[in-house]
Enzyme design. Structure first.
Site, PDB file in Angstrom:
ATOM      1  N   LYS A  28      18.350 -22.829  36.868  1.00  0.00           N
ATOM      2  CA  LYS A  28      19.600 -22.412  37.576  1.00  0.00           C
ATOM      3  C   LYS A  28      19.994 -23.354  38.546  1.00  0.00           C
ATOM      4  O   LYS A  28      21.273 -23.752  38.650  1.00  0.00           O
ATOM      5  CB  LYS A  28      19.381 -20.897  38.397  1.00  0.00           C
ATOM      6  CG  LYS A  28      19.371 -19.789  37.332  1.00  0.00           C
ATOM      7  CD  LYS A  28      18.626 -18.649  37.904  1.00  0.00           C
ATOM      8  CE  LYS A  28      18.621 -17.635  36.970  1.00  0.00           C
ATOM      9  NZ  LYS A  28      17.843 -16.211  37.627  1.00  0.00           N
ATOM     10  N   ILE A  79      26.789 -13.123  40.428  1.00  0.00           N
ATOM     11  CA  ILE A  79      27.302 -13.811  41.438  1.00  0.00           C
ATOM     12  C   ILE A  79      28.284 -15.096  40.818  1.00  0.00           C
ATOM     13  O   ILE A  79      27.876 -15.879  40.131  1.00  0.00           O
ATOM     14  CB  ILE A  79      26.486 -14.565  42.618  1.00  0.00           C
ATOM     15  CG1 ILE A  79      25.396 -13.444  43.338  1.00  0.00           C
ATOM     16  CG2 ILE A  79      27.116 -15.443  43.623  1.00  0.00           C
ATOM     17  CD1 ILE A  79      24.324 -14.172  44.059  1.00  0.00           C
ATOM     18  N   LYS A 135      19.573 -19.849  30.965  1.00  0.00           N
ATOM     19  CA  LYS A 135      19.675 -21.070  31.634  1.00  0.00           C
ATOM     20  C   LYS A 135      18.569 -22.116  31.185  1.00  0.00           C
ATOM     21  O   LYS A 135      18.880 -23.317  31.468  1.00  0.00           O
ATOM     22  CB  LYS A 135      19.006 -20.565  33.003  1.00  0.00           C
ATOM     23  CG  LYS A 135      17.987 -19.420  32.985  1.00  0.00           C
ATOM     24  CD  LYS A 135      18.371 -17.876  33.243  1.00  0.00           C
ATOM     25  CE  LYS A 135      17.592 -17.240  32.639  1.00  0.00           C
ATOM     26  NZ  LYS A 135      17.626 -15.861  33.100  1.00  0.00           N
TER      27      LYS A 135
HETATM   28  N1  HSE Z   1      14.582 -13.126  34.950  1.00  0.00           N
HETATM   29  C1  HSE Z   1      15.732 -13.438  35.823  1.00  0.00           C
HETATM   30  C2  HSE Z   1      15.777 -13.028  37.160  1.00  0.00           C
HETATM   31  C3  HSE Z   1      16.975 -12.684  35.243  1.00  0.00           C
HETATM   32  O1  HSE Z   1      14.783 -12.030  37.415  1.00  0.00           O
HETATM   33  O2  HSE Z   1      16.497 -13.450  38.147  1.00  0.00           O
HETATM   34  C4  HSE Z   1      18.258 -13.258  35.676  1.00  0.00           C
HETATM   35  O3  HSE Z   1      18.512 -14.538  35.199  1.00  0.00           O
END
Ligand code: HSE
Length: 415
Positions: free
Chosen positions: A197, A128, A97
């Site tokens: 994200k 998801i 990401k």
């Molecule tokens: N470190 C990230 C989380 C992993 O805890 O969501 C998944 O992207």
């Protein structure tokens, strides 16, 4: 019929091993991992030695390999690998990401120029299928908002410390042992990971490309017993929630902050490493997706789904971005927040647009009211350094009329 793909894999950590397991235990889809490039020569590997290489060019220059799967930790090296692969006409799947959020525009161009596909479902919210949902189902509909819980580690820590009374250290250790946390968990608990994200999702949901430094990310590291008490007394749970919101026809606001969530909200029961995404369309209304947001197998399954999609010729179309009618990004909005501070001088750094509740005590103070998002972003370091805590009390994101009036009057002065 789709052909059996030959994969060159970069990285064999938590997600790489998850993909290997999921691929070898899938009945529905077959692909061959022909080489795995790793960095650490000392680590014992669970696969045949001749599969492993320490030389990235062995994959990038191998004409037999048609798909590069990039699952390494270092976002800069990942960018080099992904760009080289795309330039060589190889399709790429990545879960990185940070790499994506920092280079969306360049990666978009590289795909167009080289007529190849870059898929990254696993980069946002683990298992998801949010990117494909936005790309394929909501490609035409104007969206109002996308929000939710996009980070498994911080949600796991909030669940375990507040509901199950583990210490912060214990909960973080568990999240690390279970393979949820980033190598540097600051990314999780200070909200960088959900911000990356949110930036990826903003492109597919609204056709907007923004830079990470434009976007506020507050995390949960300064959360105190007194904040938990305030939330519990009112029946709220505390969640770390990104919000991507249309505030006017052509203006979008994006940020990540803790939020007090009421029991009637979809996110209230999204606990532990689970993530939830609420998509609100202009005509379709609200949709809610929930699933495991982190972990070796769920994330490996999302990577495999992308590889399978590639075998059917899948390519993101970026319709909302390609229309060249992208909306503007704005931080000039008001958020409805609870703000806990120590000294009056700290509060004075902020202009409160509205005050609904105020408490002054011997140990701490708080105010509930409306604050300007840009002002919060400007004071982010100050908030962290002084152990202050800010949480949304609801989802209100409204254009800051005062700021906008000032902007308008400045423009008029210039005329
Ligand atoms: N470190 C990230 C989380 C992993 O805890 O969501 C998944 O992207």
């Amino acid at each position: 019929m789709s052909k059996k793909l030959k994969i060159g894999l970069f990285g064999f950590g938590c997600v790489g091993q998850g993909l290997h397991y999921v691929l070898n235990n899938s009945t529905g889809f077959k692909a061959d991992i022909v080489k795995i490039a790793v960095k650490n020569r000392e680590k014992k590997r669970t696969v045949a030695a001749d599969l492993i290489t320490y030389d990235k060019w062995e994959i990038l220059n191998n004409p037999e390999i048609d798909v590069v799967v990039e699952l390494i930790d270092d976002a800069d090296e990942a960018f080099n690998i992904v760009s080289e692969a795309l330039k060589r006409g190889k399709h790429v799947v990545t879960a990185n990401k940070k790499l994506l959020a920092e280079h969306l525009e360049e990666l978009y161009k590289l795909q167009q120029e080289n007529n190849v596909s870059l898929l990254y479902e696993a980069s946002a919210c683990g298992s998801i299928p949010i990117i494909r949902t936005l790309e394929e189902y909501f490609d035409n509909e104007e969206l109002v908002k996308v929000s939710g819980i996009f980070n498994g580690t911080s949600n796991y820590i909030l669940t375990k410390t507040i509901s199950e009374k583990l210490t912060y250290g214990e909960a973080l250790k568990q999240a690390q042992d279970k393979g949820f946390a980033e190598t540097d968990p600051t990314n999780d608990v200070e909200g960088f990971d959900p911000k990356f994200k949110a930036i990826i999702i903003a492109l597919h949901a609204f056709g907007l490309i923004i830079k990470p430094e434009q976007v506020l990310n507050l995390g949960v590291t300064t959360l105190h017993e007194n904040d938990i008490k305030y939330a519990s007394e009112k029946g709220y749970k505390i969640k770390l929630t990104p919000i991507i919101q249309r505030v006017e026809e052509n203006k979008i606001s994006v940020f990540v902050a803790p939020r007090f969530v009421k029991a009637n909200n979809h996110l209230f029961n999204v606990d532990n490493e689970f993530n939830g995404v609420i998509v609100e369309g202009k005509f379709s209304g609200e949709q809610f997706l929930q699933g495991k947001g982190a972990g070796s197998y769920p994330t490996g399954a999302a990577v495999l789904s992308d590889i399978s999609a590639l075998s059917h010729g899948c390519k993101y179309e970026f319709k909302k971005y390609a229309q060249k009618k992208s909306p503007e990004f704005t931080n000039e909005v008001l958020l409805h927040v609870y703000f806990r501070y120590n000294k009056v001088e700290e509060l004075k750094r902020f202009e409160l647009a509205e005050v609904n509740e105020k408490y002054t005590g011997t140990e701490y103070n708080y105010v509930v009211g409306k604050l300007n998002l840009q002002q919060i972003l400007n004071n982010r370091e100050f908030i962290l350094k002084n152990n202050l805590f800010l949480s949304l009390v609801d989802e209100t994101v409204e254009l800051d009329q005062k700021v906008n009036k000032q902007i308008v009057s400045k423009e008029l002065e210039l005329v």
